[in-house]
Design a protein around this motif. Structure first.
Motif, PDB file in Angstrom:
ATOM      1  N   VAL A  35       0.826  -1.208   0.000  1.00  0.00           N
ATOM      2  CA  VAL A  35       0.000   0.000   0.000  1.00  0.00           C
ATOM      3  C   VAL A  35       0.859   1.256   0.000  1.00  0.00           C
ATOM      4  N   ALA A  36       1.889   1.281   0.846  1.00  0.00           N
ATOM      5  CA  ALA A  36       2.626   2.518   1.106  1.00  0.00           C
ATOM      6  C   ALA A  36       4.007   2.578   0.481  1.00  0.00           C
ATOM      7  N   GLY A  37       4.524   1.438   0.039  1.00  0.00           N
ATOM      8  CA  GLY A  37       5.903   1.404  -0.431  1.00  0.00           C
ATOM      9  C   GLY A  37       6.843   1.001   0.691  1.00  0.00           C
ATOM     10  N   GLU A  38       7.911   0.308   0.322  1.00  0.00           N
ATOM     11  CA  GLU A  38       8.818  -0.263   1.335  1.00  0.00           C
ATOM     12  C   GLU A  38       9.393   0.794   2.258  1.00  0.00           C
ATOM     13  N   SER A  39       9.721   1.973   1.735  1.00  0.00           N
ATOM     14  CA  SER A  39      10.372   3.004   2.552  1.00  0.00           C
ATOM     15  C   SER A  39       9.421   3.651   3.552  1.00  0.00           C
ATOM     16  N   ASN A  40       8.125   3.395   3.418  1.00  0.00           N
ATOM     17  CA  ASN A  40       7.136   4.009   4.308  1.00  0.00           C
ATOM     18  C   ASN A  40       6.572   3.047   5.348  1.00  0.00           C
ATOM     19  N   VAL A  41       7.213   1.895   5.503  1.00  0.00           N
ATOM     20  CA  VAL A  41       6.842   0.957   6.555  1.00  0.00           C
ATOM     21  C   VAL A  41       8.035   0.835   7.492  1.00  0.00           C
ATOM     22  N   HIS A  42       7.868   1.288   8.713  1.00  0.00           N
ATOM     23  CA  HIS A  42       8.995   1.473   9.621  1.00  0.00           C
ATOM     24  C   HIS A  42       8.934   0.523  10.805  1.00  0.00           C
ATOM     25  N   ASP A  43      10.114   0.120  11.261  1.00  0.00           N
ATOM     26  CA  ASP A  43      10.225  -0.579  12.536  1.00  0.00           C
ATOM     27  C   ASP A  43      10.092   0.456  13.653  1.00  0.00           C
ATOM     28  N   MET A  44       9.468   0.080  14.736  1.00  0.00           N
ATOM     29  CA  MET A  44       9.231   1.034  15.818  1.00  0.00           C
ATOM     30  C   MET A  44       9.623   0.442  17.160  1.00  0.00           C
TER      31      MET A  44
ATOM     32  N   HIS B 173      -5.785  13.902  23.761  1.00  0.00           N
ATOM     33  CA  HIS B 173      -5.653  15.351  23.946  1.00  0.00           C
ATOM     34  C   HIS B 173      -6.939  16.031  23.473  1.00  0.00           C
ATOM     35  N   PRO B 174      -7.399  17.081  24.168  1.00  0.00           N
ATOM     36  CA  PRO B 174      -8.656  17.744  23.771  1.00  0.00           C
ATOM     37  C   PRO B 174      -8.640  18.323  22.361  1.00  0.00           C
ATOM     38  N   ALA B 175      -7.445  18.572  21.808  1.00  0.00           N
ATOM     39  CA  ALA B 175      -7.352  19.144  20.463  1.00  0.00           C
ATOM     40  C   ALA B 175      -7.090  18.090  19.400  1.00  0.00           C
ATOM     41  N   TYR B 176      -7.079  16.830  19.786  1.00  0.00           N
ATOM     42  CA  TYR B 176      -6.813  15.762  18.808  1.00  0.00           C
ATOM     43  C   TYR B 176      -7.966  15.624  17.816  1.00  0.00           C
ATOM     44  N   ASP B 177      -7.617  15.264  16.575  1.00  0.00           N
ATOM     45  CA  ASP B 177      -8.620  14.853  15.596  1.00  0.00           C
ATOM     46  C   ASP B 177      -7.990  13.837  14.658  1.00  0.00           C
ATOM     47  N   PHE B 178      -8.736  12.793  14.351  1.00  0.00           N
ATOM     48  CA  PHE B 178      -8.277  11.824  13.361  1.00  0.00           C
ATOM     49  C   PHE B 178      -8.118  12.533  12.015  1.00  0.00           C
ATOM     50  N   ASN B 179      -7.020  12.253  11.328  1.00  0.00           N
ATOM     51  CA  ASN B 179      -6.722  12.903  10.054  1.00  0.00           C
ATOM     52  C   ASN B 179      -7.375  12.130   8.911  1.00  0.00           C
ATOM     53  N   ASP B 180      -8.322  12.757   8.235  1.00  0.00           N
ATOM     54  CA  ASP B 180      -9.043  12.072   7.163  1.00  0.00           C
ATOM     55  C   ASP B 180      -8.148  11.697   5.988  1.00  0.00           C
ATOM     56  N   GLU B 181      -6.979  12.310   5.891  1.00  0.00           N
ATOM     57  CA  GLU B 181      -6.047  11.931   4.831  1.00  0.00           C
ATOM     58  C   GLU B 181      -5.504  10.517   5.036  1.00  0.00           C
ATOM     59  N   ALA B 182      -5.633   9.995   6.245  1.00  0.00           N
ATOM     60  CA  ALA B 182      -5.160   8.633   6.524  1.00  0.00           C
ATOM     61  C   ALA B 182      -6.133   7.572   6.039  1.00  0.00           C
ATOM     62  N   ILE B 183      -7.350   7.972   5.679  1.00  0.00           N
ATOM     63  CA  ILE B 183      -8.400   7.003   5.370  1.00  0.00           C
ATOM     64  C   ILE B 183      -8.011   6.073   4.228  1.00  0.00           C
ATOM     65  N   VAL B 184      -7.528   6.628   3.141  1.00  0.00           N
ATOM     66  CA  VAL B 184      -7.211   5.802   1.970  1.00  0.00           C
ATOM     67  C   VAL B 184      -6.145   4.774   2.312  1.00  0.00           C
ATOM     68  N   HIS B 185      -5.163   5.171   3.076  1.00  0.00           N
ATOM     69  CA  HIS B 185      -4.044   4.275   3.400  1.00  0.00           C
ATOM     70  C   HIS B 185      -4.481   3.166   4.354  1.00  0.00           C
ATOM     71  N   GLY B 186      -5.191   3.534   5.424  1.00  0.00           N
ATOM     72  CA  GLY B 186      -5.624   2.525   6.385  1.00  0.00           C
ATOM     73  C   GLY B 186      -6.627   1.550   5.795  1.00  0.00           C
ATOM     74  N   THR B 187      -7.579   2.064   5.035  1.00  0.00           N
ATOM     75  CA  THR B 187      -8.577   1.202   4.413  1.00  0.00           C
ATOM     76  C   THR B 187      -7.936   0.264   3.404  1.00  0.00           C
ATOM     77  N   SER B 188      -7.017   0.784   2.611  1.00  0.00           N
ATOM     78  CA  SER B 188      -6.325  -0.048   1.615  1.00  0.00           C
ATOM     79  C   SER B 188      -5.499  -1.140   2.276  1.00  0.00           C
ATOM     80  N   TYR B 189      -4.907  -0.813   3.427  1.00  0.00           N
ATOM     81  CA  TYR B 189      -4.155  -1.832   4.172  1.00  0.00           C
ATOM     82  C   TYR B 189      -5.055  -2.997   4.547  1.00  0.00           C
TER      83      TYR B 189
END
Length: 390
Positions: free
Chosen positions: A321-330, A363-379
Motif C-alpha cells: 500500500v505505502a511502499g517499502e520506505s514508508n513501513v517502519h520498525d518502531m 488530547h482535547p485538540a486531537y482529531d483523526f486525520n481524514d487523509e489517513a483514510i485511503v491508506h488505512g482502508t487499503s491496508y
C-alpha cells in the motif's frame, strides 16, 4: 481498478461516516448509536452475516470470498476496530465536533471504525479472496476490556477466526506511513491503589501523630527505586503515582492519605518483579513509619505481543500500500491496548497507521486525520486479499 484508486473513490463516504461518528461520541459499552450505525451499513453492503450484541454492544460482519479455499490454507481472518470515545471535553472547534459535552473521540476510534467500514464495503463488492473476512467492531477499549468481553461471548470460536489483526492511528507518524514491530509492541496496564492510615494530629505537634502525608511522600519517592534499581536497565517498566489525596486544612496532620497510579511493563517476568517489589517497598515503609498501609494491585490489559509470522504478513500488506520506505520498525510503546486479549488467543499483529502532525492521543485538540483514510482502508483490503489468496 487498483485498490487505492477504488478506495479513493470511497473516501468521501468513509470521511462522512467518520465525522458522523465523531459528532456522536459514546463511552465504553454504551455505544448503542455507533453499533447501530455500523450494523446498518454492513447490511447495506451485503455482508453474508451481521451479528450484534457480542460483548454487550459489539458488532461483527462476515464476508465470504468468491474463490474456493485450498486444503491447508487459512480460511478465516478477523479485522478489529474499536468504537468507543473518551470522557474528555473537545477543544477543536471543528464543524463536526462532539455534540455531547464532556465526551469526544480523542483517540481516533471514529477513524478506525470508518476505515474498517470502508474495507467491508470494498470486500463485499469485490470478494476477490477465498474463505471469510470477519470485521469486528468492538466496544469499551478505553478501560473496559471490550475485547475480552467479545471473546467471552464466543467471538473467535463462533466465527472460526484463525488469525486476527488490529490497527491504530499514530500521531507523529507521517500520513501514508505505517509502523510495526514483532514481539511486544504495547505494554501491560496495571492499577495501583494505596491507602495510608496514620494518626491525625495538630500540625504544631507532629511528634504525637503519624503523618500520612509524609508517609505518602516517602512512598512516592521509594517506589521510583523499583525501576531504577530492581529492573534490568535493558528492560522497560514504568511506575507512575499520579494521584495523591490527603487533608483539608493547613494546620491539621491528616489521619489518612490515598495514592493512585499505574504500572506499565513489556514482559510477564518484569510485570511479576514490579508487583513483588512494590509490595515489599510498601511493607517496608509501613514498618519504618508505623502507618498502616493497604495496597491494591489490579492487573489490567496484558502486553500486546505481535506474532512473528503475522507481523511479516502485515508488513507485506503495508508495503504494497505505502511502499517499502514508508513501513517502519518502531520501538515498543508503554501505552496499553486491549487487543492484547485477542493476540493471546490467536496469532496476529497490531500496526500503526500514520496520522501526521496532529495533537497527541487523548488530547482535547486531537482529531483523526481524514487523509489517513485511503491508506488505512487499503491496508485492510490488501491484508485480506493477501492472507486469503489462492
Amino acid at each position: 481498478m487498483p485498490i487505492v484508486n477504488r478506495v479513493a473513490d470511497l473516501q468521501p463516504d468513509i470521511q462522512a461516516w467518520r465525522r458522523n461518528i465523531h459528532e456522536h461520541p459514546e463511552l465504553l459499552y454504551e455505544v448503542h448509536r455507533t453499533a447501530a450505525f455500523v450494523a446498518e451499513r454492513l447490511r447495506q453492503f451485503g455482508c453474508d452475516e451481521v451479528a450484534t450484541g457480542l460483548g454487550r454492544t459489539g458488532v461483527v460482519g462476515v464476508i465470504r470470498g468468491r474463490k474456493p479455499v485450498g486444503r491447508g490454507d487459512i480460511r478465516v481472518i478477523g479485522l478489529r476496530a474499536d468504537m468507543d470515545a473518551l470522557p474528555i471535553e473537545e477543544a477543536t472547534s471543528l464543524p463536526y465536533a462532539s455534540r455531547t459535552p464532556g465526551r469526544m473521540h480523542a483517540c481516533g476510534h471514529d477513524g478506525h471504525t470508518a476505515m474498517l467500514l470502508g474495507a467491508a464495503r470494498y470486500l463485499s463488492e469485490t470478494r476477490n479472496f477465498a474463505g471469510k473476512a470477519v470485521v469486528i467492531f468492538q466496544p469499551a477499549e478505553e478501560g473496559g476490556a471490550g475485547a475480552a468481553a467479545m471473546i467471552k461471548d464466543g467471538l473467535l470460536d463462533r466465527f472460526g477466526i484463525e488469525q486476527v489483526y488490529g490497527m491504530h492511528n499514530g500521531p507523529g507518524i507521517p500520513i501514508g506511513s505505517f509502523a510495526i514491530r514483532p514481539g511486544p509492541i504495547m505494554a501491560s496496564t496495571d492499577a495501583v491503589d494505596i491507602r495510608i492510615e496514620g494518626r491525625g494530629g495538630h500540625a504544631a505537634r507532629p511528634h504525637t501523630a503519624i503523618d500520612s502525608v509524609m508517609v505518602g511522600a516517602q512512598l512516592v519517592t521509594a517506589l521510583q527505586s523499583i525501576v531504577s534499581r530492581s529492573v534490568d536497565p535493558l528492560e522497560s517498566a514504568v511506575v507512575s503515582m499520579c494521584e495523591f489525596h490527603a487533608g483539608n486544612a493547613r494546620n491539621v496532620i491528616p489521619q489518612t492519605a490515598e495514592l493512585k497510579g499505574t504500572v506499565r511493563t513489556l514482559t510477564p517476568e518484569v510485570r511479576e518483579l514490579v508487583e513483588q517489589r512494590l509490595r515489599e517497598v510498601v511493607d517496608g515503609v509501613a514498618r519504618m513509619t508505623g502507618a498502616k498501609i493497604d495496597l491494591s494491585f489490579e492487573r489490567g490489559y496484558p502486553v500486546v505481543v505481535n506474532h512473528a509470522a503475522q507481523t511479516d504478513i502485515a508488513i507485506r500488506a503495508a508495503r504494497e500500500v505505502a511502499g517499502e520506505s514508508n513501513v517502519h520498525d518502531m520501538p515498543p510503546l508503554m501505552g496499553g491496548e486491549d487487543f492484547a486479549y485477542m493476540l493471546e488467543q490467536r496469532p496476529g499483529a497490531f500496526i500503526f497507521c500514520g496520522n501526521g502532525d496532529s495533537a497527541g492521543l487523548h488530547h482535547p485538540a486531537y482529531d483523526f486525520n481524514d487523509e489517513a483514510i485511503v491508506h488505512g482502508t487499503s491496508y485492510w483490503i490488501k491484508l485480506v486479499e493477501n492472507t486469503l489468496a489462492v
